[in-house]
Design an enzyme around this catalytic site. Structure first.
Site, PDB file in Angstrom:
ATOM      1  N   ASP A 155       0.828  -1.194   0.000  1.00 46.28           N
ATOM      2  CA  ASP A 155       0.000   0.000   0.000  1.00 46.28           C
ATOM      3  C   ASP A 155       0.868   1.251   0.000  1.00 46.28           C
ATOM      4  OD1 ASP A 155      -2.328   1.763   0.633  1.00 46.28           O
ATOM      5  OD2 ASP A 155      -3.323  -0.151   0.965  1.00 46.28           O
ATOM      6  N   HIS A 228      -4.047   5.989   3.087  1.00 47.19           N
ATOM      7  CA  HIS A 228      -4.663   4.738   2.617  1.00 47.19           C
ATOM      8  C   HIS A 228      -4.013   3.513   3.240  1.00 47.19           C
ATOM      9  CE1 HIS A 228      -5.717   1.639  -0.435  1.00 47.19           C
ATOM     10  NE2 HIS A 228      -6.775   2.380  -0.677  1.00 47.19           N
ATOM     11  N   SER A 562     -11.056  -1.237  -1.513  1.00 51.31           N
ATOM     12  CA  SER A 562      -9.793  -1.143  -0.767  1.00 51.31           C
ATOM     13  C   SER A 562     -10.019  -1.393   0.719  1.00 51.31           C
ATOM     14  CB  SER A 562      -9.195   0.262  -0.894  1.00 51.31           C
ATOM     15  OG  SER A 562      -8.417   0.373  -2.035  1.00 51.31           O
TER      16      SER A 562
END
Ligand SMILES: *[C@@H]1O[C@H](CO)[C@@H](O)[C@H](O)[C@H]1NC(C)=O
Ligand SMILES: *[C@@H]1O[C@H](CO)[C@@H](O)[C@H](O)[C@H]1NC(C)=O
Ligand SMILES: *[C@@H]1O[C@H](CO)[C@@H](O)[C@H](O)[C@H]1NC(C)=O
Ligand SMILES: *[C@@H]1O[C@H](CO)[C@@H](O)[C@H](O)[C@H]1NC(C)=O
Length: 781
Positions: A155, A228, A562
């Site tokens: 990520d 994220h 996600s």
């Protein structure tokens, strides 16, 4: 979600012409233009004279380098990665001409151009949301013995100061762990601990494509300035944090799915994107480091199995016993919008939870319409006052007005100042639309869904008072404005609501099947929470991710596949710790056969895009049910060779198959009669639509992982187009891990034009082992 690019169709001809001219000019220089290529090598073919594989790979690359001005550019500089665990070969900077030469070299299995991937979130530019972690009796929060499982998260890195990564009370790092804590700006050794046991960065492919990373603007270290990666890692295995919230919303205890598991952060995504050569290197390294699970919330387009480097790397990881979970993509509700569809990957779609953030629009005509919002700020609208309401569109969505979308620079201060503005979703990020309204002097925003979003409400941490409403409600509000010269409204924010019914619902944005590569492999595999998820956030950016957002929060609420992928990764870590002997396929089987397809009103799981019952093309086997998955009764196991046999049914050439075969020197034994015969936990058959009766058979083998002595009976749902017979219709096991096979015969009765959906269930009185069934009727040629 996706900001659809505006393609000026009228200009295509002109673009095409200049492209042709450009390519003529470019081709003269082609031999000097270098791009990154991933070169897969047959590691078993290394001649004796080379002491190690990298020397051999380098000599191969060196042998074909052009004798041009730059020919002496160091071979080592050209090679940006070598891969040795899940994949064998190198990534190198080459010209097209060099690639052509290299293709002919012995030992070269395949060459792939480096490609760009996207994170599967539409965070503040996209979705926001929350998760039901505060209730004590929820199935997500059970503490299980899961101490020695490591989950690799590919990520944007990690924000190590987050309390979700507090390692107090954790046992020492497992001895099998071989990972490292790489350091750099803002990240030192002490940022790794017993929770974050590894942190690495992969940027050579990114730099080769976009130029050197500006180290002042971007952390060239595992530190996450995007948010994220911190959010997904904390969702997998964050430690419990009491009093977690976003601006007061979703207050409660935040914790990951496997709070006892370890996290290893592999940073592969940078401000300009994620590249396949970096992703491949991260998978390769993570497998060598000893991860048990890989969580990959990103994707590119769909290409054939042997052209998709992530699919190939995941195959290598699976061979080493690593469970790989990937997001399905956010391109729904369009059909055939899935990515990451290989059968050895667990493909995760997104659904809602039983929590939302209601907010009311009170119109001047007395109507109250409930929408959703995460607004929390100083400028509140008075509940007693009414504010003028304005909409720049004409109410016809087939000819949108850019002002109705509240795009940057489209709003006129004279029309907007002091008013609440109605903005349609689409093109630009949702929170940014509010910012545009604010900059033009507006006091509030009503964000209206279009047909693509239906009634699915996304809650955002807006920068001005703003409420999202569904498509139907949006139409009503617009009608009111367009038919009333003195239209007015006020907005009221109501906080967090629990126990929302119905839930779960398949998210409108969740990518849908069928699986374009192989109809016989049903995808997605499962759905999991991916709407309004609360988890840890980076301290480097505001909750909306907009540069103008100077707020800093410890937790954020996001939506996307996600977010659903790390839920499954975390649950897989729990299953792995409870059942260390289970293969990745057994874990996936347990998740799929225990999934449910009903909501909390006992009605079929619905689809947010149309409020209709969803199908296996939307939800796969259904919504994950972690507690049941711990004790599934039976599993459908698949060995690496079986997956290879599946590939043998896919009409690949020997060299295309070689991409998967090299590592373990595999050959086709032709043990499967077709792709539908892979021992998959879902059954998908393709039957020709002809008048004469046709018969189609698939085989499955169940492994008993429950009570040694157990007897299962089968039940199959009826289909209009075909009769379904299961033989034998009982399975009597006498010992644990015993395998028993059965066959399912489909005989056409009256072929349908539309696919039919149903299920097959084995029951022993304790367990329900359910496989979804899809029958697709192929029209005659
Ligand atoms: C970590 O958790 C422990 C126990 O809950 C607490 O005492 C400690 O202050 C926490 N550390 C940090 C850095 O928050
Ligand atoms: C929207 O515009 C199109 C094209 O002008 C027209 O055909 C359609 O009837 C209009 N729809 C509405 C609801 O006014
Ligand atoms: C690969 O398998 C073939 C046939 O089974 C065998 O002849 C060959 O020696 C094997 N190669 C390696 C490197 O193991
Ligand atoms: C199938 O049956 C339909 C109606 O009974 C008939 O019209 C059609 O010609 C038949 N097709 C074939 C290929 O036999």
């Amino acid at each position: 979600m996706t900001t659809s690019p505006i393609t000026p169709m009228g200009k295509m001809g002109c673009l095409l012409t200049s492209y042709l001219l450009l390519s003529i000019v470019l081709s003269a220089n082609a031999q000097f233009v270098k791009n990154t290529y991933i070169i897969q090598m047959d590691n078993s073919a290394k001649p004796e004279i080379f002491s190690n594989h990298l020397d051999w790979y380098s000599s191969k690359v060196k042998s074909i380098l052009s004798r041009s001005v730059q020919a002496e550019m160091d071979t080592e500089e050209r090679i940006i990665y070598s891969y040795q665990t899940a994949f064998h070969g190198v990534a190198a900077m080459l010209s097209q001409e060099e690639v052509e030469k290299l293709k002919l070299q012995e030992g070269v299995v395949a060459i792939f151009p480096d490609t760009k991937y996207q994170l599967h979130t539409t965070r503040s530019p996209t979705f926001l949301g929350l998760e039901p972690m505060q209730s004590t009796n929820n199935i997500w929060s059970e503490k299980l013995g899961n101490h020695d499982v490591v989950v690799g998260v590919l990520d944007t890195g990690v924000w190590p100061e987050s309390e979700s990564f507090n390692d107090t009370g954790m046992r020492p790092v497992p001895s099998h762990w071989k990972g490292a804590c790489e350091t750099g700006r803002g990240f030192s050794k002490h940022h790794c601990n017993k929770k974050i046991v590894g942190a690495r960065i992969f940027y050579h492919g990114y730099e080769a494509a976009t130029g050197k990373i500006d180290e002042k603007a971007e952390y060239k270290s595992p530190r996450d300035q995007d948010g994220h990666g911190t959010h997904t890692a904390a969702t997998v295995a964050g430690s419990p944090v009491h009093g977690a919230n976003l601006l007061g919303y979703a207050y409660g205890t935040a914790r990951g799915m496997a709070p006892g598991a370890r996290i290893a952060a592999y940073k592969v995504c940078w401000t300009g994107g994620c590249f396949s050569s970096d992703i491949l290197s991260a998978v390769d390294r993570a497998v060598a480091d000893g991860v048990d699970v890989l969580s990959i919330s990103l994707g590119g387009g769909v290409s054939s199995y042997y052209r998709d480097s992530l699919s190939i790397a995941a195959f290598g990881a699976m061979e080493k016993g690593v469970f790989v979970s990937c997001s399905a993509g956010n391109a729904g509700p369009d059909p055939v919008s899935l990515t990451n569809v290989s059968p050895w990957i667990t493909t995760v779609g997104a659904s809602t939870m039983d929590r939302d953030f209601p907010a009311d629009v009170k119109l001047g005509n007395g109507r109250k319409i409930t929408g959703s919002s995460l607004y929390r700020g100083k400028s509140m609208l008075s509940a007693k006052k009414q504010y003028p309401l304005v909409y720049m569109g004409n109410g016809n969505s087939s000819i949108p007005d850019p002002r109705s979308l509240c795009l940057e620079g489209t709003l006129d201060r004279r029309t907007v100042s002091g008013k609440i503005v109605i903005c349609d979703r689409g093109i630009s990020p949702r929170v940014q639309k509010g910012q545009v309204v604010k900059n033009a002097g507006g006091v509030g925003m009503i964000l209206t869904n279009t047909a693509a979003n239906g009634e699915e409400l996304v809650a955002d941490s807006h920068l001005i008072p703003a409420i999202a409403v569904g498509e139907k409600e949006g139409k009503e509000i617009k009608h009111y404005v367009l038919t009333n010269k003195k239209a007015s409204a006020t907005l009221a924010f109501l906080d967090t609501r629990l126990g929302v019914r119905p839930s779960p619902i398949v998210a409108a944005f969740s990518s849908r099947g069928p699986n374009i590569l192989t109809l016989e492999i049903l995808k997605p595999d499962v759905v999991a929470p991916g709407v309004n998820i609360l988890a840890a956030w980076s301290g480097a950016i505001g909750p909306s991710s907009l540069p103008a957002d100077h707020r800093r929060v410890k937790f954020n609420i996001l939506s996307g596949t996600s977010m659903s992928c790390p839920h499954v990764s975390g649950i897989a870590a729990l299953l792995k710790s409870r059942h260390p002997e289970w293969s990745p396929a057994a874990i996936k089987s347990a998740l799929m056969t225990t999934a449910y397809v009903h909501d909390n009103t006992i009605k079929p799981l619905r689809d947010a895009s149309n409020a209709e019952p969803s199908t296996p093309y939307d939800h796969g086997a259904g919504h994950i049910n972690p507690r049941k998955a711990l004790d599934p009764g039976l599993v459908y196991d698949i060995e690496p060779q079986d997956y290879f046999e599946f590939l043998c049914t896919q009409k690949l050439t020997p060299s295309e198959l070689g991409v998967f075969a090299r590592h373990a020197n595999r050959t086709c034994r032709h043990s499967l009669s077709g792709p539908g015969d892979l021992n998959y936990p879902a059954i998908s058959v393709v039957i020709p639509q002809k008048n004469s009766t046709s018969v189609f058979t698939v085989h499955r083998t169940a492994t008993n992982v429950g009570q040694a002595v157990s007897k299962y009976h089968v039940m199959v749902s009826p289909f209009k187009g075909a009769s379904v017979k299961v033989e034998p219709n009982t399975l009597s096991f006498t010992r644990k891990y015993q395998k028993l096979s059965y066959k399912v015969t489909f005989t056409t009765i009256s072929p349908q034009t539309e696919p039919e959906f149903g299920g097959l269930v084995w029951k022993d009185g304790v367990h329900r082992v359910r496989s979804p069934i899809v029958i697709t009727y192929l029209p005659p040629l």
